[in-house]
Scaffold this active site. Sequence first.
Site, PDB file in Angstrom:
ATOM      1  N   LYS A  22       0.505  -1.261   0.185  1.00 50.02           N
ATOM      2  CA  LYS A  22      -0.067   0.100  -0.221  1.00 50.02           C
ATOM      3  C   LYS A  22       0.706   1.349   0.298  1.00 50.02           C
ATOM      4  CE  LYS A  22      -1.878   1.502   3.883  1.00 50.02           C
ATOM      5  NZ  LYS A  22      -1.403   3.005   4.262  1.00 50.02           N
ATOM      6  N   ASN A  23       1.967   1.737   1.242  1.00 49.91           N
ATOM      7  CA  ASN A  23       2.876   2.323   1.182  1.00 49.91           C
ATOM      8  C   ASN A  23       3.679   2.615  -0.287  1.00 49.91           C
ATOM      9  OD1 ASN A  23       1.240   3.024   3.293  1.00 49.91           O
ATOM     10  ND2 ASN A  23       3.002   2.808   4.554  1.00 49.91           N
ATOM     11  N   ARG A  94      -3.451  10.806   3.943  1.00 52.54           N
ATOM     12  CA  ARG A  94      -2.677  11.727   4.620  1.00 52.54           C
ATOM     13  C   ARG A  94      -1.545  11.448   3.460  1.00 52.54           C
ATOM     14  NH1 ARG A  94       1.529  14.883   6.997  1.00 52.54           N
ATOM     15  NH2 ARG A  94       3.428  14.384   7.207  1.00 52.54           N
ATOM     16  N   CYS A 118      -4.451  12.981  12.912  1.00 53.24           N
ATOM     17  CA  CYS A 118      -4.628  11.991  12.607  1.00 53.24           C
ATOM     18  C   CYS A 118      -4.933  10.968  13.732  1.00 53.24           C
ATOM     19  CB  CYS A 118      -4.259  11.051  10.985  1.00 53.24           C
ATOM     20  SG  CYS A 118      -3.100  10.235  11.803  1.00 53.24           S
ATOM     21  N   ARG A 123       0.883  14.784  12.897  1.00 53.16           N
ATOM     22  CA  ARG A 123       1.550  14.726  11.300  1.00 53.16           C
ATOM     23  C   ARG A 123       1.478  16.133  10.576  1.00 53.16           C
ATOM     24  NH1 ARG A 123       0.057   9.280   9.716  1.00 53.16           N
ATOM     25  NH2 ARG A 123       1.297   9.592   8.386  1.00 53.16           N
ATOM     26  N   PRO A 124       2.387  16.812  11.308  1.00 56.15           N
ATOM     27  CA  PRO A 124       3.184  17.817  10.459  1.00 56.15           C
ATOM     28  C   PRO A 124       3.492  18.154   8.725  1.00 56.15           C
ATOM     29  CG  PRO A 124       5.020  17.935  11.946  1.00 56.15           C
ATOM     30  CD  PRO A 124       3.351  16.866  12.156  1.00 56.15           C
ATOM     31  N   MET A 125       4.053  19.336   8.242  1.00 55.69           N
ATOM     32  CA  MET A 125       4.039  18.708   6.951  1.00 55.69           C
ATOM     33  C   MET A 125       5.722  19.850   6.737  1.00 55.69           C
ATOM     34  SD  MET A 125       2.442  17.500   4.168  1.00 55.69           S
ATOM     35  CE  MET A 125       2.688  18.362   2.707  1.00 55.69           C
ATOM     36  N   ASP A 126       6.340  20.064   7.621  1.00 52.29           N
ATOM     37  CA  ASP A 126       7.354  21.062   7.637  1.00 52.29           C
ATOM     38  C   ASP A 126       8.683  20.311   7.512  1.00 52.29           C
ATOM     39  OD1 ASP A 126       7.478  19.115  10.823  1.00 52.29           O
ATOM     40  OD2 ASP A 126       9.163  20.282  10.590  1.00 52.29           O
ATOM     41  N   ASP A 308       4.990   0.426  11.757  1.00 50.71           N
ATOM     42  CA  ASP A 308       4.020  -0.013  11.502  1.00 50.71           C
ATOM     43  C   ASP A 308       3.307  -1.471  11.688  1.00 50.71           C
ATOM     44  OD1 ASP A 308       3.918   1.816   8.192  1.00 50.71           O
ATOM     45  OD2 ASP A 308       2.969   2.431  10.364  1.00 50.71           O
ATOM     46  N   ILE A 330       8.335   6.719  16.462  1.00 47.87           N
ATOM     47  CA  ILE A 330       7.840   7.730  15.571  1.00 47.87           C
ATOM     48  C   ILE A 330       6.589   8.509  15.631  1.00 47.87           C
ATOM     49  CG2 ILE A 330       7.864   7.436  12.609  1.00 47.87           C
ATOM     50  CD1 ILE A 330      10.478   6.655  13.625  1.00 47.87           C
ATOM     51  N   ARG A 400      -8.721  -0.099   4.709  1.00 44.62           N
ATOM     52  CA  ARG A 400      -7.664   1.293   4.170  1.00 44.62           C
ATOM     53  C   ARG A 400      -6.466   0.275   4.222  1.00 44.62           C
ATOM     54  NH1 ARG A 400      -6.793   6.407   6.962  1.00 44.62           N
ATOM     55  NH2 ARG A 400      -5.589   6.241   5.228  1.00 44.62           N
TER      56      ARG A 400
HETATM   57  C1  EPZ Z   1       4.712   6.926   6.205  1.00 42.75           C
HETATM   58  O1  EPZ Z   1       4.205   8.018   6.394  1.00 42.75           O
HETATM   59  C2  EPZ Z   1       3.757   5.757   6.304  1.00 42.75           C
HETATM   60  N1  EPZ Z   1       2.863   6.505   5.330  1.00 42.75           N
HETATM   61  C3  EPZ Z   1       3.404   5.154   7.576  1.00 42.75           C
HETATM   62  O2  EPZ Z   1       2.477   3.908   7.509  1.00 42.75           O
HETATM   63  C4  EPZ Z   1       4.511   5.111   8.281  1.00 42.75           C
HETATM   64  O3  EPZ Z   1       3.928   4.897   9.665  1.00 42.75           O
HETATM   65  C5  EPZ Z   1       5.614   6.227   8.729  1.00 42.75           C
HETATM   66  O4  EPZ Z   1       5.978   6.260   6.916  1.00 42.75           O
HETATM   67  C6  EPZ Z   1       6.561   6.307   9.250  1.00 42.75           C
HETATM   68  O5  EPZ Z   1       7.570   4.764   8.679  1.00 42.75           O
HETATM   69  C7  EPZ Z   1       2.433   5.870   4.032  1.00 42.75           C
HETATM   70  O6  EPZ Z   1       3.923   6.304   3.090  1.00 42.75           O
HETATM   71  C8  EPZ Z   1       1.791   6.378   3.014  1.00 42.75           C
HETATM   72  P1  EPZ Z   1       7.089  10.505   8.241  1.00 42.75           P
HETATM   73  P2  EPZ Z   1       4.615   9.780   6.746  1.00 42.75           P
HETATM   74  O7  EPZ Z   1       6.802  11.643   7.234  1.00 42.75           O
HETATM   75  O8  EPZ Z   1       5.452   9.659   5.853  1.00 42.75           O
HETATM   76  C9  EPZ Z   1       6.417  13.278  11.311  1.00 42.75           C
HETATM   77  C10 EPZ Z   1       0.235   2.927   7.644  1.00 42.75           C
HETATM   78  O9  EPZ Z   1       0.167   2.540   8.864  1.00 42.75           O
HETATM   79  N2  EPZ Z   1       7.150  14.541  10.754  1.00 42.75           N
HETATM   80  O10 EPZ Z   1       8.045   9.451   7.568  1.00 42.75           O
HETATM   81  O11 EPZ Z   1       3.686  10.452   6.960  1.00 42.75           O
HETATM   82  C11 EPZ Z   1       4.987  12.431  11.996  1.00 42.75           C
HETATM   83  O12 EPZ Z   1       4.279  13.558  12.322  1.00 42.75           O
HETATM   84  C12 EPZ Z   1       1.103   4.595   8.214  1.00 42.75           C
HETATM   85  O13 EPZ Z   1       0.239   2.460   6.105  1.00 42.75           O
HETATM   86  C13 EPZ Z   1       7.080  15.794  11.193  1.00 42.75           C
HETATM   87  O14 EPZ Z   1       6.750  16.117  11.920  1.00 42.75           O
HETATM   88  O15 EPZ Z   1       5.505   9.061   7.742  1.00 42.75           O
HETATM   89  C14 EPZ Z   1       5.718  10.994  12.147  1.00 42.75           C
HETATM   90  O16 EPZ Z   1       6.071  11.655  13.805  1.00 42.75           O
HETATM   91  C15 EPZ Z   1       1.136   5.146   9.289  1.00 42.75           C
HETATM   92  N3  EPZ Z   1       7.226  16.494  10.030  1.00 42.75           N
HETATM   93  C16 EPZ Z   1       7.380  11.286  11.713  1.00 42.75           C
HETATM   94  O17 EPZ Z   1       7.729  12.402  11.240  1.00 42.75           O
HETATM   95  C17 EPZ Z   1       6.878  16.330   8.525  1.00 42.75           C
HETATM   96  O18 EPZ Z   1       6.650  17.406   7.983  1.00 42.75           O
HETATM   97  C18 EPZ Z   1       7.271  10.094  10.328  1.00 42.75           C
HETATM   98  O19 EPZ Z   1       6.811  10.467   9.526  1.00 42.75           O
HETATM   99  C19 EPZ Z   1       6.635  14.864   8.330  1.00 42.75           C
HETATM  100  C20 EPZ Z   1       6.309  13.799   9.047  1.00 42.75           C
END
Ligand code: EPZ
Length: 422
Positions: A22-23, A94, A118, A123-126, A308, A330, A400
């Site tokens: 999926k991811n 997201r 969520c 889940r910020p985007m910085d 995950d 995480i 999902r």
């Molecule tokens: C991906 O999410 C996966 N989703 C998540 O799987 C997975 O848990 C995660 O990576 C970590 O492995 C998809 O690939 C669609 P991150 P992503 O950016 O990209 C923080 C599932 O169950 N962060 O690595 O959103 C964030 O809040 C899902 O299949 C910031 O602070 O993960 C989190 O605490 C859940 N600012 C950490 O980093 C940002 O701009 C990891 O986020 C981006 C992230």
Amino acid sequence: MDSILVRGNGPLSGQIPIAGAKNACLALMPATLLSEEPLTLTNAPRLSDIRTMTQLLASLGAEVTALQDGKVLATSCHGEITPVADYDIVRKMRASNLVLGPLLARLGHAVVSLPGGCAIGARPMDIHIDALSALGAEIELKDGYLHATTRGGLKGATHQMRFASVGATENFLMAAVLAKGSSVLKNAAREPEIVDLARCLRAMGAEIEGEGTSEITIQGVDRLHGATHPVVTDRIELGTYMLAPAICGGEVECLGGRIALVESFCEKLDAAGVAVEETERGLKVRRKNGRIRAVDVVTEPFPGFPTDLQAQMMALLCTAEGTSVLEERIFENRFMHAPELMRMGAKIEVQGGHATVHGVESLKGARVMATDLRASVSLILAGLAAEGETVVSRVYHLDRGYERVEDKLRAVGAQIERVRDE
Ligand code: EPZ
């Protein structure tokens, strides 16, 4: 809303086919925006998140068809691409934010709704914003939307991310492949889904090196062509089903599984008393002997223990001999399965990012509620070995990320059925 009903039914045996990731698929589908030629994905999973991404890309003007045989045909060459990813779709998933990089690369501007929080965190985007700004994007937040523009197009750059964010790495890759000049991304995420995206982009004509390491180099090209790309096996679905025989006893072969996808997870299973054997067709899993032993778990970016799989591992450790400590590094709120497991008799103390699990002899079936995708499947795993009946409600979370979970588990002997609520 459907529920899933599970009854403890003793050891399992047989084979479970593992689907495409999926991811990976959720990052590969937006790549169609990078080329005016068709992108075909094979081995794509049939999940509601894939349908949501299909809707989102269609709302941008791309044409995406997900076929029953696991093929996804995507083209973005007929008609105008409108660069607005609407809140109503983005808030549902997201991963919608993965259109930001490709839209900037294709059109030079994008308006993408912030996903909002969520269940598992803010889940910020910085990190995405910093990475794309390094390539020359100007991004500002207005009315809950990120308004991104580039004057004169994206330019290659070297950028070090503060954290190895999976999504930000994917957005950077999909922007840099069409930027002018070369880019280097430092502290890049190393997940197999990143490697899969890089392979697909390379098949489309991109020049990328170093995927799977924490430093990825991209040489921008003028245009990308179409490609056909097989989606990598889903390591999270794999790990989830490997836990079924570990929890119930018996032996299950997960078809398509490879140790390399779940190395750190297998190390923990080995320490807990679970044997994993790699066969030509997948991974054979069974308990070594006697009771599962307690182990400590810390979730980390790949190649560390996957966040995950934390909820599913907790389900196994609820009936282990001894006390296990799980540290979730995480996400800030990813223990919502703990109170539900406690309704089944588990003994768990949650303190901030730590959950201490005191193993009990066995769990008892109960009515429990799914709160997020991985929590929901951990409750099903717990129900597989619990005495009596477990009813997991709100399984739309489950759909999902897991295709036909009841069919796959029933095929290896589980007593499980979906109850459609009126
Ligand atoms: C991906 O999410 C996966 N989703 C998540 O799987 C997975 O848990 C995660 O990576 C970590 O492995 C998809 O690939 C669609 P991150 P992503 O950016 O990209 C923080 C599932 O169950 N962060 O690595 O959103 C964030 O809040 C899902 O299949 C910031 O602070 O993960 C989190 O605490 C859940 N600012 C950490 O980093 C940002 O701009 C990891 O986020 C981006 C992230």
